[in-house]
Write an enzyme that holds these catalytic residues in place. Structure first.
Site, PDB file in Angstrom:
ATOM      1  N   GLU A 344       0.753  -1.176  -0.098  1.00  0.00           N
ATOM      2  CA  GLU A 344       0.109  -0.159  -0.062  1.00  0.00           C
ATOM      3  C   GLU A 344       0.708   1.458  -0.071  1.00  0.00           C
ATOM      4  O   GLU A 344       0.503   2.302   0.713  1.00  0.00           O
ATOM      5  CB  GLU A 344      -1.199  -0.018   1.323  1.00  0.00           C
ATOM      6  CG  GLU A 344      -2.031  -1.191   0.936  1.00  0.00           C
ATOM      7  CD  GLU A 344      -2.924  -1.288   2.101  1.00  0.00           C
ATOM      8  OE1 GLU A 344      -3.046  -0.626   2.966  1.00  0.00           O
ATOM      9  OE2 GLU A 344      -3.879  -2.397   2.056  1.00  0.00           O
ATOM     10  N   GLU A 451      -6.051 -10.207  -2.945  1.00  0.00           N
ATOM     11  CA  GLU A 451      -6.684 -10.419  -1.850  1.00  0.00           C
ATOM     12  C   GLU A 451      -8.418 -10.282  -1.919  1.00  0.00           C
ATOM     13  O   GLU A 451      -9.060  -9.446  -1.162  1.00  0.00           O
ATOM     14  CB  GLU A 451      -6.470  -9.368  -0.680  1.00  0.00           C
ATOM     15  CG  GLU A 451      -4.891  -8.970  -0.546  1.00  0.00           C
ATOM     16  CD  GLU A 451      -4.493  -8.049   0.556  1.00  0.00           C
ATOM     17  OE1 GLU A 451      -5.387  -7.324   1.204  1.00  0.00           O
ATOM     18  OE2 GLU A 451      -3.226  -7.932   0.684  1.00  0.00           O
TER      19      GLU A 451
END
Ligand SMILES: *[C@@H]1O[C@H](CO)[C@@H](O)[C@H](O)[C@H]1NC(C)=O
Ligand SMILES: *[C@@H]1O[C@H](CO)[C@@H](O)[C@H](O)[C@H]1NC(C)=O
Ligand SMILES: *[C@@H]1O[C@H](CO)[C@@H](O)[C@H](O)[C@H]1NC(C)=O
Ligand SMILES: *[C@@H]1O[C@H](CO)[C@@H](O)[C@H](O)[C@H]1NC(C)=O
Ligand SMILES: *[C@@H]1O[C@H](CO)[C@@H](O)[C@H](O)[C@H]1NC(C)=O
Ligand SMILES: *[C@@H]1O[C@H](CO)[C@@H](O)[C@H](O)[C@H]1NC(C)=O
Ligand SMILES: *[C@@H]1O[C@H](CO)[C@@H](O)[C@H](O)[C@H]1NC(C)=O
Ligand SMILES: *[C@@H]1O[C@H](CO)[C@@H](O)[C@H](O)[C@H]1NC(C)=O
Ligand SMILES: *[C@@H]1O[C@H](CO)[C@@H](O)[C@H](O)[C@H]1NC(C)=O
Length: 576
Positions: A344, A451
């Protein structure tokens, strides 16, 4: 009022359609190269009127305060320009009508008059703020393809316009296209693509030892392994729950540990590393032939540092981080198929803030040195799932990839694109998902959905299916891991099995897709020449051929891959 303009627009569109060069064929054009002359409008422009500006600016209006005009290139190509802009959205627009339930693919060739700038398409529905529907880095002197899209939630007019945050640049646009698809059409594109991408045609010939064809032989074809990584996250509950173990190992050969390799799990207290749980999960995976994506070395979100790291000075962060990367990457060196190195880093910058702007680039370099054969991934949320999140838009994702790759020590970096795929409730924007995969796919690096889950919704199972089909059918996607699982292990966003390991509707979808994306075991009788023609999913197979005379048989192992030549014949010899 809107209904009225909608009807009006519809009649115009259909009139125009008659003359258009409307091509409804499906095309994954993945060009992001900057071109001197632009590409034709995809689908002949779809429902856009005057998409190539051949009729001056007819049907187009200035939006906001800028000025618009048509220009003509040296070669005589006509295009549209917005100049003297004062606000990001100052550009030009066209209103079209969209139908509830349809999927809209957008594309346009864009250019700026100086430097390079992110240009986005914005869809403005009545009484709502505009939503960004795709962006790209536009350059000066050549045309770049911008793609985007949306799924219409209602029948409504929608205004299409363009945005660039830098108001001092002129936005140039040509060959605009907005093409509607029904859900059935979309699905048939996916099915066609799956057939072309994930399967190969195989011809067997059964022959006797004498090399003569053996007619009427019975051939059984059994897939023993799939090559496409369709996997599932797992967590520490797997170490203590045998039902979870059985459930997992009977379905999945690829995994990511949701939290157990993270720094906050392996070094809760400064200086006291404990890899017991992660090591045991690695053992479980290896015993069951399950490949592991490493997740993650660092997480750039300040919230998710080990508590003791949060209060360190930048110099102490540097020392602690150097120890961390060395420890975890060396420990699993050669045992993982991927590492999410700085998780991220488009949304957050804990390490950049502490260590300087090149923190991510340096970590990728170090990780690759420690584990040279493993692909190092970026890993982000909202890039495919939410078009309004600019931080992780395709253009910003590409910028960060280029920044990491251009770092001097990264010339040999094997970098991958990780797209988390945490979808909210409500209809997922699969048009935007596809356009983003097209644009990122054109970079040429491997893409994994890492994910995938879908929030609770009455249609959760259906939406999960739409997202998974979109990923599996896209040529740039090389693997899919879902962050889903049994209720007892705490998978409460998308739960696949309840407390008794009984499937939820989402669990049914996953089992259905696993079955659908593997070849069924089949028995086929060879023709007069001993031939059998089949189309098989890429994977490992066990082939058994039996002659018509009892007790004559042969078996062989076969690996079917993308590289399989359709003309190549697999010979199965039977001794008689
Ligand atoms: C797809 O689009 C590309 C670029 O516009 C074009 O070169 C190619 O011929 C198209 N393919 C099909 C099957 O339409
Ligand atoms: C737009 O399409 C036309 C042909 O339909 C082509 O001649 C022109 O070069 C294209 N423009 C761009 C910018 O791709
Ligand atoms: C806006 O674009 C101009 C022209 O490329 C450039 O000189 C300027 O630095 C840009 N402004 C910002 C804030 O990026
Ligand atoms: C390491 O973690 C395991 C599993 O949580 C635990 O049983 C063990 O006591 C820990 N070891 C140390 C030295 O704290
Ligand atoms: C980051 O790396 C670039 C080279 O890619 C270099 O020019 C720049 O000075 C570096 N920044 C810092 C703060 O070290
Ligand atoms: C990249 O690989 C080449 C060829 O193996 C080698 O010569 C070069 O030193 C490597 N660069 C780095 C930064 O490791
Ligand atoms: C459609 O509805 C979903 C939520 O149900 C929302 O996320 C999405 O932005 C809407 N799309 C448009 C084009 O309004
Ligand atoms: C879902 O699971 C997480 C982690 O196990 C937990 O923190 C959260 O409270 C749970 N949420 C619900 C609604 O059960
Ligand atoms: C086939 O082979 C088995 C064992 O190899 C034997 O028991 C059986 O009699 C054979 N049948 C015929 C028809 O030859």
């Amino acid at each position: 009022m809107f209904t009225e303009s909608c009807t009006l627009l519809l009649s115009c569109i259909f009139l125009y359609f008659g003359h258009g060069t409307h091509a409804s064929s499906y095309n994954y054009s993945t060009t992001t190269k900057c071109l001197v002359e632009p590409l034709d409008a995809l689908y002949g422009g779809g429902i856009i009127v005057n998409p190539e500006f051949n009729y001056n600016i007819e049907r187009w209006e200035a939006f906001g305060q800028g000025k618009i005009e048509e220009r003509i290139s040296k070669k005589g190509n006509r295009f549209m320009v917005a100049h003297s802009r004062k606000h990001p959205l100052d550009s030009f627009s066209q209103k079209v009508c969209v139908e509830k339930g349809k999927i809209y693919s957008f594309s346009a060739s864009v250019q700026v008059n100086e430097g390079s700038e992110i240009v986005a398409v914005v869809f403005k529905f009545p009484n709502r703020d505009g939503v960004r529907g795709g962006d790209v880095i536009a350059e000066h002197g050549c045309w770049t393809l911008l793609k985007g899209g949306f799924v219409a939630n209602f029948t409504s007019p929608v205004e299409i316009l363009f945005e660039s945050k830098n108001t001092s640049v002129e936005i140039m646009v040509d060959n605009v296209s907005l093409q509607p698809f029904t859900k059935e059409e979309w699905r048939s594109h996916q099915d066609k693509s799956i057939k072309e991408l994930r399967k190969s045609k195989v011809r067997f010939q059964v022959t006797q030892a004498s090399k003569n064809p053996l007619k009427g032989a019975r051939v059984s074809i059994k897939q023993v392994k799939s090559h496409f990584p369709f996997g599932c996250g797992m967590n520490h509950y797997i170490l203590t729950n045998s039902n979870y173990q059985k459930w997992f190992a009977s379905r999945f050969k690829w995994t990511t540990f949701t939290n157990e390799m993270k720094w906050y799990s392996t070094e809760k207290t400064r200086g006291q590393e404990n890899y017991t749980v992660a090591d045991n999960m690695v053992k479980f995976a290896q015993k069951n032939g399950i490949s592991i994506r490493g997740h993650n070395v660092f997480w750039d979100d300040p919230k998710y540092q080990p508590d003791w790291v949060k209060s360190l000075s930048p110099e102490e962060v540097r020392t602690a981080a150097a120890k961390r990367i060395n420890s975890v990457v060396s420990r699993y060196q050669g045992q993982l198929i991927a590492w999410d190195v700085v998780n991220e880093n488009l949304h957050f910058s804990f390490y950049e803030d502490n260590l300087g702007e090149n923190a991510s680039a340096e970590f990728y370099s170090t990780a690759q040195q420690l584990d040279p054969d493993t692909t190092m991934f970026m890993n982000e949320y909202n890039t495919i799932e939410y078009s309004s999140d600019e931080k992780s838009s395709p253009a910003n994702y590409k910028k960060k990839l280029e920044e990491i790759l251009s770092y001097p020590r990264n010339e040999n970096l094997s970098l991958g694109i990780g797209l988390q795929g945490h979808f909210g409730s409500g209809q997922p924007n699969i048009a935007y998902m596809r356009s983003t995969l097209d644009m990122l796919g054109a970079i040429g690096l491997p893409i994994w959905l890492t994910e995938v889950d879908v929030e609770k919704d009455p249609n959760q199972a259906q939406y999960l299916e739409e997202v998974l089909r979109e990923g599996y059918s896209h040529p740039a996607v090389q693997g899919i891991i879902m962050f889903v699982g049994p209720e007892i292990a705490g998978f409460n966003v998308t739960t696949l099995v309840d407390k008794n390991f009984k499937n939820t509707p989402a669990g049914d979808v996953v089992d259905k897709l696993i079955e659908e994306w593997n070849s069924n075991t089949q028995e086929i009788i060879a023709d007069d020449q001993g031939y059998i023609d089949v189309s098989l999913f890429h994977g490992d197979y066990e082939i058994t051929a039996e002659g018509r005379v009892a007790n004559t048989s042969a078996t062989l192992s076969l690996r079917v891959t993308q590289a399989h030549e359709p003309q190549a014949i697999v010979h199965v010899h039977i001794d008689t």
